[in-house]
Design a protein around this motif. Sequence first.
Motif, short mmCIF file in Angstrom:
data_model
loop_
_atom_site.label_atom_id
_atom_site.label_comp_id
_atom_site.label_asym_id
_atom_site.label_seq_id
_atom_site.Cartn_x
_atom_site.Cartn_y
_atom_site.Cartn_z
N SER A 76 0.83 -1.21 0.00
CA SER A 76 0.00 0.00 0.00
C SER A 76 0.86 1.26 0.00
N ASN A 78 3.65 1.39 -1.67
CA ASN A 78 4.44 1.30 -2.90
C ASN A 78 5.94 1.30 -2.60
N TYR A 106 5.61 -7.53 -7.72
CA TYR A 106 5.43 -6.52 -6.68
C TYR A 106 6.61 -6.46 -5.72
N LYS A 130 3.90 -1.36 -9.47
CA LYS A 130 3.19 -0.69 -8.39
C LYS A 130 1.90 -1.44 -8.11
N LYS A 132 -1.86 -1.74 -7.13
CA LYS A 132 -3.05 -0.89 -7.19
C LYS A 132 -4.17 -1.61 -6.46
N LYS A 133 -4.59 -0.99 -5.39
CA LYS A 133 -5.65 -1.58 -4.58
C LYS A 133 -6.99 -1.24 -5.22
N ASP A 134 -7.77 -2.26 -5.52
CA ASP A 134 -9.10 -2.05 -6.08
C ASP A 134 -10.05 -1.57 -4.99
#
Length: 151
Positions: A76, A78, A106, A130, A132-134
């Motif tokens: 989260s 990054n 990641y 990177k 990416k949180k949905d």
Amino acid sequence: MKIFVTVGTTKFDHLIKFLDMNLEKSYDVLFQIAEGKYKPINFPYIKYTSNIKDQYDNSDLVICHAGAGSVFELLSLNKSFFVVPNLDRVDKHQLELCQYLKSNNYALFCENYEMILESIIKFNDFKFNKFKKDSFIKFDEIADIIEKNYN
């Protein structure tokens, strides 16, 4: 290079001892060892910190166990990190999480300790994806229900 090594809330003495004995003294290293029995002699250490995010932010590289809490916080943020599964644990869920991280690029999955040492030298060459949180798909629906029923 500033390196932070964390084992979360579980001990991982094998990793801490290996890195303590084998990392170059030119690195600026801080170990977070939890309740581990091995106490580093070549670099400073802490058991826990309430501000682990500060340690993450102030490090060029984080090396961590594959605990879900540590991994998802690093994702989260990054943050570039190397992940090492703690196979001393009874369950092997950390290995599954490592496979996920590796397949999505990641984090670097260090399957053995020697790989960590080799990878630190090449750290700047790695291109991590990177994370990416949905968004939670039911957020708006739940927010509407709360607003209708409690306002």
